[in-house]
Design an enzyme around this catalytic site. Structure first.
Site, PDB file in Angstrom:
ATOM      1  N   ARG A 113      -0.422  69.917  11.596  1.00  0.00           N
ATOM      2  CA  ARG A 113      -0.856  70.104  10.223  1.00  0.00           C
ATOM      3  C   ARG A 113      -1.906  69.067   9.827  1.00  0.00           C
ATOM      4  O   ARG A 113      -1.923  67.958  10.355  1.00  0.00           O
ATOM      5  CB  ARG A 113       0.350  69.993   9.276  1.00  0.00           C
ATOM      6  CG  ARG A 113       1.306  71.150   9.427  1.00  0.00           C
ATOM      7  CD  ARG A 113       2.528  70.981   8.577  1.00  0.00           C
ATOM      8  NE  ARG A 113       3.316  69.826   8.990  1.00  0.00           N
ATOM      9  CZ  ARG A 113       4.440  69.457   8.384  1.00  0.00           C
ATOM     10  NH1 ARG A 113       4.879  70.127   7.336  1.00  0.00           N
ATOM     11  NH2 ARG A 113       5.115  68.414   8.818  1.00  0.00           N
TER      12      ARG A 113
ATOM     13  N   ASP B 236       3.187  68.404  15.728  1.00  0.00           N
ATOM     14  CA  ASP B 236       2.771  68.632  14.342  1.00  0.00           C
ATOM     15  C   ASP B 236       1.251  68.694  14.298  1.00  0.00           C
ATOM     16  O   ASP B 236       0.574  67.700  14.536  1.00  0.00           O
ATOM     17  CB  ASP B 236       3.298  67.500  13.444  1.00  0.00           C
ATOM     18  CG  ASP B 236       3.196  67.856  11.961  1.00  0.00           C
ATOM     19  OD1 ASP B 236       2.389  68.751  11.606  1.00  0.00           O
ATOM     20  OD2 ASP B 236       3.909  67.228  11.167  1.00  0.00           O
TER      21      ASP B 236
END
Ligand SMILES: [Zn+2]
Length: 218
Positions: free
Chosen positions: A129, A127
């Site tokens: 983000r 991830d």
């Protein structure tokens, strides 16, 4: 701290209701995020907020591999019927690894890997983000406290780390389908998402008769 510039702002009637659409450029990366704003968001009551990372396949084409499109629609319904709310549409395709790498990871998932191991096999983070620019857009809109539509405690912590107070987590659950169930199970088991999957949802092996009047598993 991320800085953003508002570049354009117009009315956006949608099938879900009336919004204002605002485009924001993140000064450092020049990437553009959208804010769909409903009602009054800078008043005393914290607005309902969804941070939605772009998923072209799920949001536009109705892919069943994930639950993004369904979550996007559910969030817009919730926000459109709230007193005040914001959906931020963030250009972080494939949890930040980009469209091409996401499709490469899908190919590995077709061979049996889950979403976490597929990313790792490609040498990519699970991830990537970030939510600093989301926090900056919220600050621009005069929002310091939110009710956050999410099942992901990591997203909540990340936003708080950027100075936005999350006064309430509002669950945003979708109905699993046979295609995305393994993906949802991985999100729950390996990425810490709070999904109300039942035991039967989590174990999709066929039930079998075990001769004792109870349901067993192969
Ligand atoms: Zn998706």
């Amino acid at each position: 701290m991320d800085k953003v510039t508002c570049l354009a702002d117009a009315a956006l009637p949608t099938r879900y209701g009336q919004f204002r659409v605002m485009t924001f450029e993140v000064d450092e990366t020049r990437s553009v995020s959208l804010a769909l704003v409903r009602g009054t968001v800078s008043g005393s009551r914290p607005p309902l907020v969804r941070l939605h990372s772009q998923c072209l396949t799920g949001d536009v084409f109705g892919s069943l591999r994930c639950d993004c499109g369904e979550q996007l629609a559910a969030a817009l319904v919730r926000i459109a019927t709230s007193d005040g709310g914001i959906l931020l549409y963030l250009p972080q395709e494939g949890r930040g690894i980009g469209l091409v790498n996401k499709i490469r990871a899908y190919a590995l998932q077709d061979d049996g890997l889950d979403t976490v191991d597929a990313n790792l096999m490609l040498g990519l983070p699970v991830d990537r983000r970030e939510y600093g620019s989301a926090a900056a857009i919220l600050r621009y809109l005069g929002v310091a406290r939110v009710r956050l539509l999410t099942n992901n405690p990591a997203k909540l912590r990340a936003l708080e780390g950027h100075g936005i107070r999350v006064v309430e987590r509002v669950p945003l659950e979708t109905t699993p389908n046979p295609v995305n169930l393994p993906y949802l199970r991985t999100k729950a088991e390996r990425l810490g998402h709070l999904l109300g999957l039942t035991v039967d949802d989590l174990d999709t092996r066929p039930a079998r008769c075990n001769g004792h009047g109870t349901r067993g598993r192969r």
